[in-house]
Design an enzyme around this catalytic site. Structure first.
Site, PDB file in Angstrom:
ATOM      1  N   GLU A 115       0.763  -1.246   0.000  1.00 55.37           N
ATOM      2  CA  GLU A 115       0.000   0.000   0.000  1.00 55.37           C
ATOM      3  C   GLU A 115       0.802   1.310   0.000  1.00 55.37           C
ATOM      4  O   GLU A 115       0.904   1.981   1.031  1.00 55.37           O
ATOM      5  CB  GLU A 115      -0.941   0.043   1.210  1.00 55.37           C
ATOM      6  CG  GLU A 115      -1.927  -1.081   1.267  1.00 55.37           C
ATOM      7  CD  GLU A 115      -2.867  -0.956   2.459  1.00 55.37           C
ATOM      8  OE1 GLU A 115      -2.759   0.038   3.218  1.00 55.37           O
ATOM      9  OE2 GLU A 115      -3.714  -1.826   2.630  1.00 55.37           O
ATOM     10  N   GLU A 125      -5.590  -8.924   2.057  1.00 59.58           N
ATOM     11  CA  GLU A 125      -6.151  -8.535   3.362  1.00 59.58           C
ATOM     12  C   GLU A 125      -7.646  -8.354   3.232  1.00 59.58           C
ATOM     13  O   GLU A 125      -8.127  -7.780   2.244  1.00 59.58           O
ATOM     14  CB  GLU A 125      -5.581  -7.194   3.861  1.00 59.58           C
ATOM     15  CG  GLU A 125      -4.177  -7.251   4.345  1.00 59.58           C
ATOM     16  CD  GLU A 125      -3.667  -5.878   4.790  1.00 59.58           C
ATOM     17  OE1 GLU A 125      -4.482  -5.008   5.180  1.00 59.58           O
ATOM     18  OE2 GLU A 125      -2.443  -5.687   4.745  1.00 59.58           O
TER      19      GLU A 125
END
Ligand code: GCO
Length: 455
Positions: A163, A360
């Site tokens: 990210e 995730e």
């Protein structure tokens, strides 16, 4: 077809969030070690000094995973634990910890998936400019070389960067994450570019050293969804997912996939007229983009929620669905939007043409130990049943989804929320570090045993 027979069920964690051992055995400091000790930065001043103490208790975590039937573990390596200053001297004791972790996985039949960077940048590199300094990308490549060389006989699955949206957006845009120093949009873009360069250099290094490796990255960002599935993907969904709104309408605009994935996969930054970074993208050296767009094997998606769209009342097209009072939310107040687990993989696969892995997904709950000594979390089970049910539909529609990693294996240090938010399948009693598998852990075990057939 439902979930493919070879579907991989896993759980995820990240070094700073679980390890502790912050000052042990020659580990260097990271930007999170510093930031979490600055007054007012985290909930009640919580920090990762001890966290889940997985630095000492990882065998327990692995035993629990094994008993839950989890066969895939995504964890990250702390760069300053293995190279304390970010470059140069290697800390053998730090590497030895990951040797034990990898061995521990393998002897239990658990496949290790290494994330190279989940935000704990060596503080020494931050002092040399952090991601604003182009050299950090090359330092990252050397760190990748160390890890790939060291683990090449044992680990073939890698994720480079987790990210950039949070690394740069929250680290330098909102300042809610380390290092918390605010940068101009131009410098944010430059830092972003260096993160992507680091990714590309690392892919090349890993591929050269481990030809049969499976390499990806982990991205997060806006995704839209709708209830209708048996139709062509609505253009409005694509736009809402991959086109930035003007910044005043969406201050967190950098939570998008296109500024990460377009360069990594297409080799150019997106056509995104409203983006505040658009003016800078033409300054980029085309040679950099060639490095950034090294072929990868999968796109990792961290998906928690998305924006619902509904057909317009009149005429063709879609609009955002209004949120009604009391709409479903998690303890962190994130919307519960299972439909994104169908449309997210589909939209990303249609745009980029690569297989997808859910790196995730999960929800925070106000978990506690009940009178019977157990941790009952029906809310999490309901959330997962809904989200995984949608993921199953994506598989049924032939979207190539290879794996699912639940976030997280254990409760852990949730960045600026400290220990106030619990995402684990396993409850952490922070008073003594004891672990209690929640009801959701048992539920997930059944899902894995049945390969999601009953979802
Ligand atoms: C992220 C990170 C995780 C978080 C999780 C819950 O996506 O923010 O990868 O480290 O803990 O997402 O917020």
């Amino acid at each position: 077809m439902s979930f493919p027979k070879v579907f991989m069920w896993g759980a995820a964690s990240a070094s700073y969030q679980i390890e502790g051992g912050a000052y042990e055995d020659g580990k260097g400091l990271s930007i999170w070690d510093k930031f979490s000790h600055e007054p007012g930065k985290t909930y009640e001043g919580h920090n990762g000094d001890i966290a889940c103490d997985s630095y000492h208790r990882f065998e327990e975590d692995l035993d629990l995973m094994q008993s839950m039937g989890i066969r895939h573990y995504r964890f990250s390596i702390s760069w300053p634990r293995v190279i304390p200053e970010g470059t140069g001297q290697v800390n053998e004791a730090g590497l030895a910890y990951y040797d034990q972790l990898v061995e521990g996985c393998l002897k239990r039949g658990i496949e290790p998936w290494i994330t190279l960077f989940h935000w704990d940048l060596p503080l020494a590199l931050y002092h040399r400019g952090g991601w604003l300094n182009r050299d950090t990308a090359y330092a990252f490549a050397e760190y990748a070389r160390l890890i790939a060389g060291h683990f090449k006989e044992k680990v073939t699955r890698y994720m480079t960067i987790n990210e950039p949206q949070c690394i740069i957006g929250m680290g330098h845009g909102t300042g809610l994450h380390a290092p918390g120093t605010l940068l101009s949009e131009e410098d944010m873009f430059l830092s972003w570019h260096h993160v992507l360069l680091a990714h590309g250099l690392a892919v090349k290094v890993i591929r050269d050293m481990i030809p049969d490796s499976m390499i990806g990255l982990a991205s997060t960002g806006a995704l839209a969804y709708t209830d209708k599935k048996d139709i062509e993907t609505p253009e409005d969904l694509v736009k809402a997912s991959f086109l930035s709104l003007p910044k005043n309408q969406n201050p967190g605009w950098y939570f998008n996939h296109q500024w990460f994935l377009d360069p990594c996969i297409f080799g150019h930054y997106p056509e995104d007229p409203e983006s505040v970074w658009t003016p800078y993208k033409n300054d980029v050296d085309p040679e950099d983009l060639k490095i950034i767009s090294q072929p990868i094997d999968f796109i990792g998606l961290n998906i928690y929620n998305g924006s619902e769209m509904i057909p317009k009342k009149e005429g063709p097209g879609y609009v955002y669905a209004p949120k009604y009072p009391g709409y479903p939310r998690t303890a962190l107040k994130w919307p519960v939007t299972p439909g994104v687990m169908y449309w997210g993989p589909r939209l990303i696969h249609e745009r980029y043409g690569l297989p997808v892995i859910i790196t995730e997904n999960g929800q925070s709950c106000n978990d506690k130990i009940y009178l019977d000594g157990k941790v009952h979390d029906p809310d999490r089970i309901d959330f997962l049943a809904r989200y995984l049910g949608e993921l199953k539909k994506a598989c049924e529609d032939d979207i190539p989804v290879l794996a699912y990693f639940h976030w997280a294996l254990t409760d852990n240090f949730e960045w600026y929320s400290g220990y106030d938010d619990r995402f684990g399948l396993i409850y952490l009693d922070y008073r003594d570090g004891s672990r209690i598998p929640k009801d959701s852990a048992l539920w997930y075990k059944d899902v894995i045993m049945g390969n999601g057939e009953d979802l």
